[in-house]
Design a protein around this motif. Structure first.
Motif, PDB file in Angstrom:
ATOM      1  N   PRO A   1       0.814  -1.223   0.000  1.00 14.07           N
ATOM      2  CA  PRO A   1       0.000   0.000   0.000  1.00 14.07           C
ATOM      3  C   PRO A   1       0.847   1.272   0.000  1.00 14.07           C
ATOM      4  O   PRO A   1       1.032   1.912   1.021  1.00 14.07           O
ATOM      5  N   PHE A   2       1.330   1.645  -1.194  1.00 17.50           N
ATOM      6  CA  PHE A   2       2.063   2.915  -1.308  1.00 17.50           C
ATOM      7  C   PHE A   2       1.105   4.079  -1.085  1.00 17.50           C
ATOM      8  O   PHE A   2      -0.089   3.967  -1.372  1.00 17.50           O
ATOM      9  N   ASN A   3       1.637   5.185  -0.618  1.00 13.60           N
ATOM     10  CA  ASN A   3       0.807   6.383  -0.466  1.00 13.60           C
ATOM     11  C   ASN A   3       0.238   6.817  -1.812  1.00 13.60           C
ATOM     12  O   ASN A   3       0.890   6.665  -2.849  1.00 13.60           O
TER      13      ASN A   3
ATOM     14  N   SER B   1       5.434   4.285   1.651  1.00 15.49           N
ATOM     15  CA  SER B   1       4.266   3.906   2.438  1.00 15.49           C
ATOM     16  C   SER B   1       4.466   4.537   3.805  1.00 15.49           C
ATOM     17  O   SER B   1       5.155   3.979   4.652  1.00 15.49           O
ATOM     18  N   ARG B   2       3.882   5.706   3.998  1.00 19.46           N
ATOM     19  CA  ARG B   2       4.134   6.500   5.211  1.00 19.46           C
ATOM     20  C   ARG B   2       5.634   6.475   5.521  1.00 19.46           C
ATOM     21  O   ARG B   2       6.450   6.618   4.636  1.00 19.46           O
TER      22      ARG B   2
ATOM     23  N   GLN C   1       7.062   3.770   6.695  1.00 21.72           N
ATOM     24  CA  GLN C   1       7.320   2.339   6.897  1.00 21.72           C
ATOM     25  C   GLN C   1       7.447   1.609   5.573  1.00 21.72           C
ATOM     26  O   GLN C   1       6.949   0.502   5.410  1.00 21.72           O
TER      27      GLN C   1
END
Lengths: 640, 256
Positions: free
Chosen positions: A137-139, A162-163, A165
């Motif tokens: 889940p990339f931003n 990703s945030r 993380q």
């Protein structure tokens, strides 16, 4: 010992844009039905190891994946925060493969191999596509498109995240791909297993000896190829941003069997870490470099200024990165930022209890874009900082100081990522190839995944297609190597001294940080080598390993790793001594410009130094691989 | 600071263990709980005694290796991993009980070290998207709204430590499983295997001997990543739907 190697990087001929494709077109294949009869060992389950193991298993090979952690998901890639570079030009800034290539070569201070770096830039876009397909889940932007940001040392926004993380999410992507292969029966994970030696037959890697860390049993594993993805060696400094158990043992065992160790003196000291607070401390915590996008780095102009930072007026604040490097400001590469922080602290301007710290201030960012936006970007990092230091970075500036973080040096590999031992490959941080003398931010994850997903599956295939007959684990070489491992374990236990291995590790770390850290001199390095010899003697005369070899024994694990770090430390110092220039993370005080910047010597040192093991008590032998720059002009790096 | 530790000692899997009292003297308040144990071990080794075995690795709260129960609470008094629990969170002179994570599915290997392989096996049963390495579609051809990304990411941040299991009175692994199902089933990439995934992960969870959720909510309170108990709601919803769809599909097969 005389030289037995000619270092042939096996770089394909032709223009740089076409080298990788021409290699792919010409390499030998293994038929799909034959693959199941071939075994590949992958040591390590970080980004490089998990992606290599998953990809090789998906091709149909039998993959044995080893990790010393209790689960493959815990490899230290999990802690990478900031992001991964890809030359996709989503931000419409004119980014390209060539620009990513040039930035990486330049960021590495012209000490990396051009062909490898080009391939890395070329494959970068595929990595992000692969990760998205796995569900990473990339931003995202409001329209649902992938978000990008800018990262240290470059002028475009090509970093996907990703945030804070990103490493965790990319690693879990590779880990789940590997678990998928376990479910399909092609891969088997040997967790809580530590590789303690590589087995060679007629100069070719044919397997490993691993210790089951629960029972203490030594196991023989035969294979058609061995891939080392065992990470970097920065824990040689004792305190670093690496995980407690990160170590050089797998790579060092391979080195002693004939794999050359390249550029071991190239280590990266990361500028944004939480300063050390006491002697008991076991590790240093990194705060993502992405913080430098919005945080401003400064110290008070007056030494030992006792006022709280908020009360120091603007005119009395020394924004040293912005003043020294107006073009890049707070976004200069890591080596430059780290050294600048060290210089102001050496001048007595440092802050915090030890005087070894500088402020990273978000006051202006919060005033401009608001607290909510800052929180959205860095919330988890701010919380982490607050938790560790008990200070709230929304209210008061963070305090940071450089800490050992990454090893650019590592096992020498050719274009096929093969070491000087036939059939033994090294990927990710364990090899030396792509970052030269300094690694740019968001490049490590890119390199690990390019190696693991897209390069080594093909080069291992090429090796298997060419190799000879089958060797099984009853071969005499396995017997002999296992005996040697057993003897070494017995030797560690039989010292039976009085000092815990971690105490000796700490001593070694102090010497290395002081003499072979952010700045080095011939005098200091010579002294360090002498000290390392003393530490080695102390270790083998006074180390105490509690417990036995045939059980779960964490002191025994650590003792074996510390013994290898001691040997590595000496070669690092020899390498730093030999390289009479400053390049990237390697700063020799004798070689600097009048304003304190690194001064390279391209006539003598535009090359890779690869060290050959000199035998027990013998001197290591240095070999040179000249570096040629045909696609980017050798120039002095300037971020001013 | 000084502490009296009552530490679980056990020599090998299956042995009956015992509590051992160990004094921890002159500990810095800024030391983490694990750094306190490091110092205890260093002294034990120097005295010729056996060090206490415990798992830890990254020491920055992300790898999920640490697995201690401190005074009955997984990871300790704060809702963070043990490596980010500091001695300043305890009283000087306090007696502290240190045990491994408690659950039948997490057998003790030695002292405070447990085997959490059951969690890996749950992932093996379906916690992935079945794609292999190779050319993939252009990601921006499949937009994901920031809201969906947030839902997926809030669940994907699970570190797999197992504190949720250790905290649950039923020994359920539903926060862990629910987090992975929420992550993958909310993304467009995860739709094709949506039903199969949840069915086989729940089946594996049962096979490993984990209990079921009865809404105590202890899991979420113990979770160092603060994963919301909502993921268990999602898990239940997804599971019900998957079972219903499977029944419908099998009826159709019979009708044909």
């Amino acid at each position: 010992m005389s030289s037995t190697f000619t270092l042939d990087a096996k770089i394909p001929a032709g223009p740089i844009e076409g080298k990788w494709n021409s290699w792919l077109d010409a390499h030998r294949l293994v038929g799909p039905r034959n693959r199941a009869s071939h075994t590949v060992i992958v040591v390590g389950t970080g980004l490089a190891g998990a992606s290599a193991a998953a990809s090789l298993a998906a091709q149909g090979y039998r993959v044995k994946s080893f990790c010393f952690q209790d689960s493959a998901r815990r490899a230290h890639s999990i802690a990478a925060q900031g992001g991964i570079n890809a030359a996709k030009d989503y931000a419409n800034e004119g980014d390209s493969i060539r620009r990513l290539f040039v930035d990486t070569i330049r960021g590495g201070d012209f000490r990396a191999r051009e062909a490898n770096v080009w391939r890395l830039a070329e494959l970068s876009a595929n990595i992000v596509d692969q990760a998205v397909a796995q569900g990473v889940p990339f931003n995202r932007e409001y329209g649902g498109q992938l978000a990008t940001r800018s990262f240290g040392g470059v002028l475009v926004q090509r970093t996907f995240y990703s945030r804070g993380q990103t490493g965790q999410q990319l690693l879990l992507g590779a880990y789940s791909a590997l678990q998928h292969q376990v479910a399909s029966g092609n891969a088997k994970i040997y967790n809580r297993h530590e590789m303690l030696d590589v087995v060679t037959v007629d100069g070719e890697a044919r397997g490993i000896i691993a210790r089951n860390l629960v029972t203490g049993e030594l196991e023989r594993h035969a294979a058609d190829a061995v891939v080392l993805a065992s990470g970097g060696y920065t824990n040689v400094y004792y305190l670093s941003t690496n995980a407690m158990n990160s170590n050089v043992t797998a790579a060092w065992r391979a080195h002693k069997r004939g794999a050359l160790m390249a550029n071991p003196c190239y280590t990266q000291i990361h500028p944004t870490c939480i300063p050390q607070s006491g002697e008991y401390q076991s590790k240093l915590t990194l705060m993502s470099e992405s913080l430098r996008n919005d945080g401003r780095v400064w110290v008070p102009r007056r030494g030992r200024d006792s006022r709280p930072p908020a009360q120091i007026p603007e005119a009395e604040r020394y924004y040293f990165l912005e003043e020294r490097y107006p073009a890049f400001g707070n976004l200069v590469p890591r080596d430059v930022a780290s050294r600048a922080a060290k210089i102001v602290c050496d001048e007595g301007l440092g802050v915090g209890g030890t005087g070894r710290g500088v402020y990273l201030d978000f006051r202006d960012a919060i005033d401009t874009v608001g607290r909510a936006t800052v929180q959205g970007k860095y919330g988890n990092l701010f919380d982490m900082y607050h938790r560790i230091t008990a200070e709230d970075p929304y209210e008061t500036p963070m305090m940071i100081y450089p800490a050992p973080h990454y090893a650019m040096g590592g096992l020498w590999v050719d274009y096929e990522l093969q070491t000087t031992i036939d059939g033994l490959f090294a990927v990710g941080e364990a090899n030396f190839s792509d970052h030269g003398a300094n690694r740019l931010g968001a490049s490590a994850m890119m390199q690990c995944l390019a190696d693991g997903y897209f390069i080594v599956p093909h080069t291992v295939t090429n090796h298997i297609a060419r190799r000879g007959g089958i060797v099984d684990d009853r071969h005499e070489a396995f017997e002999r190597t296992e005996q040697e491992v057993q003897d070494r374990i017995a030797r560690l236990i039989n010292v039976n001294g009085t000092t815990a291995p971690q105490v000796i590790h700490r001593e070694l770390g102090n010497v290395m940080l002081d003499k072979c850290g952010m700045s080095r001199t011939a005098e200091g390095l010579t002294e360090a080598i002498e000290r390392i010899h003393q530490i080695r003697d102390e270790f083998w005369n006074d180390v105490r390993v509690d417990g036995r070899a045939d059980e779960l024994n964490q002191s025994l694990e650590l003792a074996g790793r510390v013994a290898d770090f001691i040997e590595l430390a000496e070669v690092m110092c020899l390498d730093a001594l030999k390289r009479e220039e400053s390049a990237g993370g390697h700063f020799r005080e004798e070689h600097q410009t009048p304003d304190g910047e690194a001064l390279r010597d391209d006539d003598r040192f535009a090359s890779v130094t690869a060290w050959e093991y000199g035998g027990e008590g013998g001197m290591p032998v240095a070999h040179e691989e000249p570096l040629e720059f045909e696609n980017v002009k050798l120039a002095t790096r300037s971020y001013k | 600071m000084n502490f009296t530790l009552q530490i679980w000692r056990q020599d090998r899997p299956g042995d009956s263990g015992r509590y051992e009292t160990i004094e921890a003297h002159e500990i810095d308040a800024e030391a983490s709980f694990l750094e306190m144990l490091d110092q205890v071990n260093e002294r034990l080794i120097a005295q010729g005694s056996r060090a206490v075995a415990f798992d830890s690795d990254c020491r920055e709260g992300i790898c999920g290796a640490c697995s201690l129960t401190i005074d009955g609470l997984p990871h300790g008094p704060q809702q963070v991993t043990t490596c980010q629990t500091y001695m300043r969170d305890f009283r000087d002179g306090q007696t502290i009980r240190v045990e491994p994570f408690r659950n039948n599915a997490f057998p003790v290997m030695r002292d405070l070290v447990t085997d959490r392989g059951a969690l890996d096996r749950i992932i093996q049963s379906g916690g992935y998207i079945s794609t292999s390495t190779g050319p993939q579609p252009e990601p921006n051809a499949m937009p994901v709204s920031p809201e969906v990304q947030t839902t997926a990411m809030d669940a994907a941040i699970c570190i797999g430590c197992g504190a949720c299991v250790a905290a649950c009175p039923n020994g359920a692994a539903m926060l862990f499983t629910g987090a992975k199902v929420t992550h993958l089933n909310s993304l467009p990439q995860g739709q094709a295997e949506r039903g199969d995934r949840v069915r086989s992960m729940v089946h594996q969870m049962d096979a490993e001997g984990f209990g079921g959720c009865t809404n105590f909510g202890e899991c979420s309170l113990a979770c160092p990543q603060e994963i919301s108990i909502d993921v268990i709601g999602t898990l239940n919803r997804e599971y019900r739907k998957a079972v219903r769809d499977e029944k419908k599909a099998s009826k159709k097969m019979v009708a044909q």
